[in-house]
Design an enzyme around this catalytic site. Sequence first.
Site, mmCIF file in Angstrom:
data_model
loop_
_atom_site.group_PDB
_atom_site.id
_atom_site.type_symbol
_atom_site.label_atom_id
_atom_site.label_comp_id
_atom_site.label_asym_id
_atom_site.label_seq_id
_atom_site.Cartn_x
_atom_site.Cartn_y
_atom_site.Cartn_z
ATOM 1 N N LYS A 264 0.819 -1.211 0.000
ATOM 2 C CA LYS A 264 0.000 0.000 0.000
ATOM 3 C C LYS A 264 0.859 1.270 0.000
ATOM 4 C CE LYS A 264 -4.032 -2.232 0.737
ATOM 5 N NZ LYS A 264 -3.700 -3.644 0.904
HETATM 6 C C1 PLP Z 1 -4.398 -4.799 0.502
HETATM 7 C C2 PLP Z 1 -3.615 -6.048 0.442
HETATM 8 C C3 PLP Z 1 -3.907 -7.052 -0.479
HETATM 9 C C4 PLP Z 1 -5.081 -6.958 -1.427
HETATM 10 O O1 PLP Z 1 -4.896 -5.974 -2.399
HETATM 11 P P1 PLP Z 1 -6.147 -5.442 -3.235
HETATM 12 O O2 PLP Z 1 -5.621 -4.319 -4.044
HETATM 13 O O3 PLP Z 1 -7.154 -4.992 -2.211
HETATM 14 O O4 PLP Z 1 -6.659 -6.571 -4.035
HETATM 15 C C5 PLP Z 1 -3.080 -8.162 -0.523
HETATM 16 N N1 PLP Z 1 -2.038 -8.292 0.331
HETATM 17 C C6 PLP Z 1 -1.734 -7.348 1.229
HETATM 18 C C7 PLP Z 1 -0.591 -7.571 2.154
HETATM 19 C C8 PLP Z 1 -2.493 -6.184 1.320
HETATM 20 O O5 PLP Z 1 -2.189 -5.259 2.223
#
Ligand code: PLP
Length: 494
Positions: free
Chosen positions: A111
Amino acid sequence: MEFTSTRKKQNFESAKVICQGLSDEGGLFVPKCFPKISDELIDKLIDMDYKQRAFEVLKFYLTDFTDDEIKNCVKGAYTGTFENEEPAPVVEVKKGENILELWHGPTCAFKDMALQLLPYLLTTSAKKVAKGKTMVILVATSGDTGKAALDGFADVENTKIIVFYPQDGVSPMQKLQMTTQTGNNVSVCAIKGNFDDAQTGVKNIFGDEEMKKYLADKNMEFSSANSINFGRLVPQIVYYVSSYVDLIKQGKINKGDKFNVVVPTGNFGNILAAYYAKQMGIPIAKFICASNKNNILTDFINTGVYDRNRDFYTTTSPSMDILISSNLERLLYHLYDEDEAKIEELMTSLKTSGVYKISDEVKAKLQSEFFGGFCDDAATKATIAKMFKEYNYLCDTHTAVAVNVYDQYVEKTGDNTVTVIASTASPYKFSASVLPAVFDGELPNSEFLMVEKLSEVTGTKIPKSLAELKTKEVLHKTCVEKQEMENFIKEFLG
Ligand SMILES: *Cc1c(COP(=O)(O)O)cnc(C)c1O
């Protein structure tokens, strides 16, 4: 570049889209067309660093920003904030299988790739289209977005940020990361419910006219740091472009060769960014969509029916414990050839009955590009163990889900096209699940002792930002019923 909504024809430029987050009628903003990356530009990107690559990709979408503005945003986001010089390295674990490590940022999850940049994009946009207003960022998080958004927005002028997380739905480390957050513009609140409750609550508040007026009277405006905001997606397109260019640079493919992408998926944002990279000309063959036991997307890809009337499970990959994948709406919009009436119909059906079904034609399109698979917690653990034992590569639970589903895909199809697996979090964020996969002895009884043990057993380094949490004070302790989210916001804003 102009943007429209998935549910109603609109005509906005990027600054408006980034400030507003969600379209008024509840749809998501999408680009009206996809710019193409020329062969010439690919050649140039090969010799560029990540920041320069980001600038070149962002420029296509942020046509209402000046070059200097984009450069400043990128510089602020990716200078000195990531552990590595290059924020998104591609690491080969075995021939043809490459891991795109997206978790070297300040909060140790992918993120950060978007949320270190979004505050710059948002404040630059607000200067253009929301002069003088304070932007109030509402976030619903399954664990990682919350901290990444807090880290990005803490003490950013003319912004306030409020994060809601499911009380029992995040890892202890994720919780501690959020509840210790400092900053004079931040607020964090647990809710009695799961991620979908938090996300639905936030979406409803966005659409609530009374709340809008309440904010307008204070010279404030809501915005979103969730992947419903296009400003979250565009930085994610960059690393898929960058991974392609790195594969060429490392001699693993030739220019123009196709490769597969595997993404551990929750809200469908990350995998959608890969799809967008393909629309720009990046030669991705298959998108392999990996889920945990909450396998609604696997079923959807296999049957064409999206049905959220099912049990919700809490798993060891909590950031994927999601039953309503918001960004799927964007993919459907493109697969339905931009038919907003159809999307409105499907989303209304989802809201009222929890189910929708796509046409056979669209299902065929979907299946020609997407493969869906899932695995449970036991298989996740076994995969972490195998990756470490066979390749000396330590991965977190989410990445392990992706690796497991990729193995299933290869087994099933025999397809051994060069592949990039998105690795979305540091294993240290989920020590309680990762440690038992690589260590048979008795487990320590505290989070930080587990972190230390994991480092000792695997010889890997504890990320500094996680080690530091040990001594930080818990500042945010409130937990509310999901109906109380609105009141919590009003109290915080005064
Ligand atoms: C948010 C997240 C996901 C999922 O990603 P999306 O974009 O919501 O599909 C997968 N793994 C981790 C560690 C995340 O923080």
